[in-house]
Motif scaffolding. Structure first.
Motif, PDB file in Angstrom:
ATOM      1  N   GLN A  76      -3.605 -27.710   6.312  1.00  0.00           N
ATOM      2  CA  GLN A  76      -4.973 -28.210   6.330  1.00  0.00           C
ATOM      3  C   GLN A  76      -5.219 -29.243   5.231  1.00  0.00           C
ATOM      4  O   GLN A  76      -5.814 -30.299   5.464  1.00  0.00           O
ATOM      5  N   VAL A  77      -4.748 -28.952   4.013  1.00  0.00           N
ATOM      6  CA  VAL A  77      -4.935 -29.914   2.923  1.00  0.00           C
ATOM      7  C   VAL A  77      -4.139 -31.179   3.207  1.00  0.00           C
ATOM      8  O   VAL A  77      -4.619 -32.301   2.979  1.00  0.00           O
ATOM      9  N   THR A  78      -2.952 -31.007   3.731  1.00  0.00           N
ATOM     10  CA  THR A  78      -2.106 -32.179   4.007  1.00  0.00           C
ATOM     11  C   THR A  78      -2.756 -33.098   5.028  1.00  0.00           C
ATOM     12  O   THR A  78      -2.724 -34.329   4.883  1.00  0.00           O
ATOM     13  N   LYS A  79      -3.335 -32.537   6.056  1.00  0.00           N
ATOM     14  CA  LYS A  79      -4.004 -33.375   7.061  1.00  0.00           C
ATOM     15  C   LYS A  79      -5.199 -34.110   6.446  1.00  0.00           C
ATOM     16  O   LYS A  79      -5.457 -35.274   6.774  1.00  0.00           O
ATOM     17  N   ARG A  80      -5.917 -33.456   5.553  1.00  0.00           N
ATOM     18  CA  ARG A  80      -7.037 -34.125   4.880  1.00  0.00           C
ATOM     19  C   ARG A  80      -6.528 -35.263   4.005  1.00  0.00           C
ATOM     20  O   ARG A  80      -7.133 -36.344   3.938  1.00  0.00           O
ATOM     21  N   ILE A  81      -5.417 -35.023   3.314  1.00  0.00           N
ATOM     22  CA  ILE A  81      -4.827 -36.082   2.485  1.00  0.00           C
ATOM     23  C   ILE A  81      -4.467 -37.283   3.358  1.00  0.00           C
ATOM     24  O   ILE A  81      -4.817 -38.429   3.055  1.00  0.00           O
ATOM     25  N   ALA A  82      -3.753 -37.020   4.434  1.00  0.00           N
ATOM     26  CA  ALA A  82      -3.309 -38.110   5.309  1.00  0.00           C
ATOM     27  C   ALA A  82      -4.499 -38.867   5.882  1.00  0.00           C
ATOM     28  O   ALA A  82      -4.485 -40.100   5.985  1.00  0.00           O
ATOM     29  N   GLN A  83      -5.533 -38.132   6.252  1.00  0.00           N
ATOM     30  CA  GLN A  83      -6.725 -38.777   6.795  1.00  0.00           C
ATOM     31  C   GLN A  83      -7.376 -39.681   5.757  1.00  0.00           C
ATOM     32  O   GLN A  83      -7.781 -40.811   6.065  1.00  0.00           O
ATOM     33  N   ARG A  84      -7.464 -39.223   4.523  1.00  0.00           N
ATOM     34  CA  ARG A  84      -8.098 -40.037   3.482  1.00  0.00           C
ATOM     35  C   ARG A  84      -7.233 -41.240   3.096  1.00  0.00           C
ATOM     36  O   ARG A  84      -7.755 -42.249   2.620  1.00  0.00           O
ATOM     37  N   SER A  89      -2.083 -48.928  15.530  1.00  0.00           N
ATOM     38  CA  SER A  89      -1.836 -49.088  14.101  1.00  0.00           C
ATOM     39  C   SER A  89      -0.347 -49.003  13.784  1.00  0.00           C
ATOM     40  O   SER A  89       0.423 -48.344  14.491  1.00  0.00           O
ATOM     41  N   CYS A  90       0.038 -49.622  12.692  1.00  0.00           N
ATOM     42  CA  CYS A  90       1.427 -49.535  12.231  1.00  0.00           C
ATOM     43  C   CYS A  90       1.593 -48.495  11.122  1.00  0.00           C
ATOM     44  O   CYS A  90       2.709 -48.223  10.700  1.00  0.00           O
ATOM     45  N   PHE A  91       0.513 -47.876  10.651  1.00  0.00           N
ATOM     46  CA  PHE A  91       0.559 -47.099   9.415  1.00  0.00           C
ATOM     47  C   PHE A  91       0.915 -45.637   9.684  1.00  0.00           C
ATOM     48  O   PHE A  91       0.082 -44.822  10.076  1.00  0.00           O
ATOM     49  N   GLY A  92       2.191 -45.317   9.455  1.00  0.00           N
ATOM     50  CA  GLY A  92       2.689 -43.962   9.626  1.00  0.00           C
ATOM     51  C   GLY A  92       3.099 -43.349   8.302  1.00  0.00           C
ATOM     52  O   GLY A  92       3.164 -44.016   7.275  1.00  0.00           O
ATOM     53  N   MET A  93       3.391 -42.060   8.336  1.00  0.00           N
ATOM     54  CA  MET A  93       3.811 -41.333   7.134  1.00  0.00           C
ATOM     55  C   MET A  93       4.731 -40.190   7.553  1.00  0.00           C
ATOM     56  O   MET A  93       4.476 -39.509   8.555  1.00  0.00           O
ATOM     57  N   GLY A  94       5.801 -39.990   6.797  1.00  0.00           N
ATOM     58  CA  GLY A  94       6.679 -38.851   7.001  1.00  0.00           C
ATOM     59  C   GLY A  94       6.063 -37.625   6.342  1.00  0.00           C
ATOM     60  O   GLY A  94       6.271 -37.373   5.165  1.00  0.00           O
ATOM     61  N   ILE A  95       5.292 -36.878   7.107  1.00  0.00           N
ATOM     62  CA  ILE A  95       4.539 -35.729   6.577  1.00  0.00           C
ATOM     63  C   ILE A  95       5.370 -34.474   6.768  1.00  0.00           C
ATOM     64  O   ILE A  95       5.840 -34.176   7.868  1.00  0.00           O
ATOM     65  N   ARG A  96       5.530 -33.733   5.703  1.00  0.00           N
ATOM     66  CA  ARG A  96       6.403 -32.575   5.710  1.00  0.00           C
ATOM     67  C   ARG A  96       5.697 -31.328   6.226  1.00  0.00           C
ATOM     68  O   ARG A  96       4.552 -31.049   5.867  1.00  0.00           O
ATOM     69  N   GLY A  97       6.412 -30.549   7.040  1.00  0.00           N
ATOM     70  CA  GLY A  97       5.852 -29.328   7.583  1.00  0.00           C
ATOM     71  C   GLY A  97       5.773 -28.195   6.597  1.00  0.00           C
ATOM     72  O   GLY A  97       5.055 -27.220   6.827  1.00  0.00           O
ATOM     73  N   GLU A  98       6.509 -28.283   5.472  1.00  0.00           N
ATOM     74  CA  GLU A  98       6.421 -27.227   4.460  1.00  0.00           C
ATOM     75  C   GLU A  98       5.042 -27.200   3.815  1.00  0.00           C
ATOM     76  O   GLU A  98       4.580 -26.183   3.322  1.00  0.00           O
ATOM     77  N   SER A  99       4.409 -28.343   3.771  1.00  0.00           N
ATOM     78  CA  SER A  99       3.177 -28.531   3.024  1.00  0.00           C
ATOM     79  C   SER A  99       2.012 -27.779   3.668  1.00  0.00           C
ATOM     80  O   SER A  99       1.961 -27.598   4.884  1.00  0.00           O
TER      81      SER A  99
END
Length: 932
Positions: free
Chosen positions: A173-181, A160-170
């Motif tokens: 667990q909720v952040t991973k669910r957001i990214a998954q959705r 896949s080409c679909f990436g995201m700059g996900i912040r470690g401050e966040s």
């Protein structure tokens, strides 16, 4: 950033800098660029509003809707009662649900009231909530974002080409669910992998048997990401704290701020980082934004970076040949540094990094194609790992400062899919894998650079860009991009896909146009698209809204800049292609690009008014053009038919002039009125005589007609002339304060085009051997480059300098002192090559440039000019740019944008002209006459 139009490589990615600097400052020696521990929370608020699902994202079910539930939690020391008034508005505009609910909250303990918001279809919603007590006192009033999403593809998709700059401050667990959705499939970095953890001191490493818990923690983090269907890349988070080269003043600096002190020790750390994780993570980015003498490479030079990548390569590859090392930082950096022609130890990377911040201009497509072709030619493995756009994006504050905040958030959402699609197209056409990481996502914590966050950390709710991202991934994951549908039409981009089930899908959008800003949709291409064979084709907009369910035979859709339309259904790719091309009717409000052109010879006998007309729409049009001459002029005829104007076709309408009135200010307003069926376009443009006469001995510059440009209240004038030895340019630049570099001989690292300067650009070579995109099908639509570029500047101490920035033999590189000399040298020119005088009148606040370019520097143009018969004029392509730097400066002013609506060019030249994007000057295609 001071200029909202330049969130690009040109600003050296200062938001990448802020991101890293802020994170490193947060904890001792840098708890990763992506985060630091959150502070302890304060006591609970009296009233708190959220959703039953904390992500605020609700995928639809089989019935096509979702049923979000709002929660209102009370934490009152005394008993409370009152009302909760709420409303739900699609895109904050159209109310779709509302209500008022009573609540009763006991004293001293949390109490939650749940409010079903009804069945909602895919879209972005604004949920406004007002809580009042029984006495009518307002306790809270707030608006939360809400996303109702199409179901995304679940599970890992390494291709896949679909990436995201996900912040470690966040909150993880909720952040991973957001990214998954959202359908995110790549994240940048493993938060628990830090240089000081890997190597806490010289010769000490975490895989020595005494720190297995640290390795286990990293491996568990990787596996947790994978459990959400997301692949992490590896990221070397700069230096160990004990191995940082001191700053320019010899004092210690933070671990991210400078190159490693001991490069061998650094390469050892990288090896020991990768060794216990290489079975899980194959792609490792070796340094973030290593700009020479920049924020993360303060005293390092170009060769230092090449030395580092070679040492890492030699340390890692013998043991782990299947690990991919990712390097560079931008397209120009990669060409200038990583692949510098003839330099020592180039190309020791498997894939390259680029940070393509900014609007989705066609230059993003151009630069990515250039990036791929460089990797394929010059990477030691032919660019096998592909291209990694590890940061890109737009931000309301910087990209859309002229819009109200609520409108700016939707504008950011509009830019998201076009940005991805342009990059995806480049990768598909070049058959190279590409990963694209939008910056950035933090659910509930702030960080340096949080202006780019696609979540509202105050309400912990999504912004429109989240829904735009999820819509894109839901419809385009598991699809192969086959082709672009409209390679000749500058108004429209169409992307044809084949889904894994064999059926066709497509995405299409109309492009935005520059009108002094990129913020106004009304300035872009607008109109309608009618599908005459629409049955079986579902259509959704960029936020997932259903526009057509495939039941109608004929569908008319609105086209607006950057608002992507998605098409799917039961059609094969070939059938869908036919529906979007031969079966499509485009009705743009402005299907033509109409440009009155500068006069290339003095006004007089034989003068013609020339108007360039291009069909920018995807279908053939029949037009009629009426031209209104300048005041006091007479022409033979004014109406001109333009039958069968094909997509991308350009014609020049030449209007013979019977009589003319010379304007002392060299300003002539030409009007036009064009019809193409029901569409009518009217307008005018002020043109000038842009002409360089032959100056024999004794001829006076006073007789040379100047051209003028304006920047606010400042006026810039240019005169051009020539003789047998030189092309001469005189410029008078109004400038309140002089901004100068040290002389080139003192500091060769300072770019002349960042100081006050004048640039001269030419496109006079038909076959550019170093143009990697020559011959591409999109070359005329978006990829055209230039052949020569020169800059004149006044260095400190009153030292005038003339620099060669681009010419055949410079490989489109920028000058760096530790690079190998090029066949055509970069940097300051000799007196035989060119002469320059620059004088500053501080009392008048005027800088005067006198530039003479030897014809040896422009041999192709010289051959044409020297053979001119008396009384004839040669038409060339030339433009000037003025850079007014320093506090209060006007920035860059381009002849191109002041003479025509700019057209996207190519990023083949480094950013001293401005990348070729519409908002940084566009392509150089303005004509200039040289006459004898």
């Amino acid at each position: 950033m001071s200029d909202p139009h330049e969130i690009t490589r040109r600003q050296l990615m200062r938001y990448g800098a802020g991101t890293a600097a802020g994170a490193v400052a947060a904890t001792a020696f840098g708890a990763a660029w992506y985060g630091s521990p959150a502070r302890a929370a304060a006591g609970p608020p009296l009233v708190e509003v959220a959703y039953a699902d904390p992500t605020g994202l609700y995928p639809i079910g089989p019935e096509g809707t979702a049923s979000p539930v709002l929660t209102v939690t009370f934490n009152s020391p005394a008993a409370l009662s009152g009302t909760i008034t709420w409303s739900v508005s699609a895109r904050g505009a159209k109310e779709v649900a509302k209500g008022q609910d009573a609540f009763t909250a006991p004293a001293g303990q949390p109490s939650t009231t749940g409010i079903p918001l009804g069945a909602l279809g895919p879209d972005y919603y604004a949920v406004t909530v007002t809580v009042a007590d029984a006495a009518g006192t307002r306790l809270l009033s707030r608006t939360h974002g809400l996303g109702v999403l199409l179901p995304v593809v679940q599970g890992a998709r390494p291709g896949s080409c679909f990436g995201m700059g996900i912040r470690g401050e966040s909150s993880p667990q909720v952040t991973k669910r957001i990214a998954q959705r959202m359908g995110v499939k790549w994240t940048r970095g493993v938060f628990s992998v830090l240089p000081d953890v890997v190597s806490p001191g010289p010769g000490r490493f975490w895989d020595d048997g005494n720190h297995q818990a640290d390795i286990d923690r990293a491996r568990a983090e990787i596996l947790e990401w994978r459990g959400h269907g997301i692949e992490p890349t590896g990221f070397i988070n700069y230096n160990m704290s004990w191995n940082v080269q001191p700053g320019p003043d010899g004092k210690p600096v933070r671990p991210h701020q400078n190159r490693p002190k001991d490069m061998v020790a650094h390469a050892d750390m990288v090896f020991h980082t990768i060794a216990p994780l290489q079975d899980l993570v194959k792609n490792w980015e070796v340094w973030n934004e290593p700009w020479v003498h920049g924020w993360a490479w303060m005293t390092g030079d170009a060769q230092d970076y090449r030395d580092m990548t070679k040492l890492i390569w030699d340390r890692v590859k013998p043991r782990f040949p299947d690990v991919n090392l990712l390097g560079g930082g931008s397209v120009s950096y990669n060409r200038d540094i990583v692949y510098a022609k003839g330099s020592k130890d180039t190309g020791y990377i498997d894939g390259s990094v680029n940070h393509a911040y900014g609007y989705p201009d066609a230059t993003q497509y151009a630069m990515t194609k250039t990036q791929i072709r460089m990797d394929r030619l010059w990477s030691r493995t032919g660019g096998r790992a592909g291209q990694w756009q590890t940061e890109l994006g737009t931000a309301a504050k910087h990209s859309f400062p002229g819009l109200p905040p609520e409108q700016a958030a939707y504008a950011v959402a509009r830019t998201l899919a076009p940005t991805y699609l342009l990059h995806m197209l480049a990768g598909a056409e070049e058959d190279s894998p590409i990963r694209i990481f939008w910056f950035s996502l933090s659910y509930d914590k702030g960080y340096s650079g949080q202006e780019f966050n696609i979540y509202d950390i105050t309400t912990k709710s999504p912004m429109p860009a989240v829904v735009a991202y999820a819509t894109m991934t839901a419809l385009l994951e598991d699809c192969e991009l086959l082709t672009e549908l409209y390679p000749k039409a500058r108004s429209t981009w169409g992307f044809l896909f084949k889904h894994a089930d064999g059926r066709g899908r497509a995405a299409l959008y109309a492009d935005q146009l520059f009108d002094g800003t990129m913020e106004h949709p009304r300035a872009g291409h607008t109109g309608t698209l009618t599908l005459t064979d629409a049955r079986g084709i579902r259509v959704r907009d960029h936020l997932g809204g259903l526009l057509s369910d495939g039941e109608a035979d004929r569908v008319t859709l609105r086209l607006a800049p950057w608002e992507v339309l998605y098409f799917d259904g039961d059609r094969s790719p070939e059938e869908l292609r036919a529906a979007l091309t031969t079966g499509a009717e485009f009705a743009y409000d402005s299907p033509l690009d109409i440009t009155p052109l500068p006069f290339t010879r003095p006004v007089g006998h034989g003068t013609t008014i020339d108007v360039r007309v291009e069909n920018v729409s995807p279908q053939t049009v029949h037009a009629a053009l009426r031209v209104t001459p300048p005041e006091g002029w007479r022409t033979a005829n004014r109406v001109f038919p333009l039958p069968r104007l094909r997509p991308g076709e350009t014609r020049i309408v030449r209007v013979p002039v019977l009589s003319a009135r010379i304007d002392p200010g060299n300003r002539y307003t030409v009007g036009y009125d064009a019809t193409t069926g029901p569409a009518r376009q009217t307008g005018s443009r002020t043109v000038q005589v842009a002409h360089a006469p032959f100056l024999a001995d004794g001829d006076r510059w006073d007789d040379v007609v100047p051209v003028t440009m304006t920047a606010g209240e400042r006026t810039y004038t240019f005169q051009t002339a020539w003789d047998d030895g030189f092309l001469h340019v005189r410029a008078r630049i109004e400038d309140d304060a002089q901004a100068s570099n040290d002389p080139f001989a003192v500091n060769g690292y300072l770019f002349p085009f960042r100081a006050d300067s004048v640039q001269l650009a030419f496109d006079v070579v038909a076959d550019k051997a170093e143009d990697l995109l020559a011959g591409d099908p999109h070359h005329d639509k978006a990829l055209r480059s230039i052949s020569h570029l020169f800059a004149a500047t006044l260095a400190k101490g009153g030292v005038p300098e003339l620099h060669r920035l681009l010419a055949p033999g410079t490989n489109y590189q920028t000058y760096y002192p530790t690079n190998a000399p090029l066949p055509t040298p970069l940097g300051t020119m000799t007196a035989q090559e060119g002469r320059v005088q620059v004088t500053r009148d501080e009392a008048a606040k005027v800088t005067t440039y006198q530039i003479s370019l030897s014809w040896d520097q422009l041999p192709e143009l010289a051959a044409a000019v020297r053979s001119l018969p008396e009384g004839r004029t040669h038409e060339t392509v030339m433009a000037v740019q003025v850079q007014d730097s320093g506090a209060g400066g006007a920035g860059a002013t381009y002849w191109t944008t002041q003479n025509e609506a700019p057209v996207s060019g190519c990023y083949n030249f480094a950013p001293f002209w401005g990348t070729g994007a519409q908002f940084t000057g566009g392509r150089v295609d303005t004509r200039w006459g040289i006459g004898r």
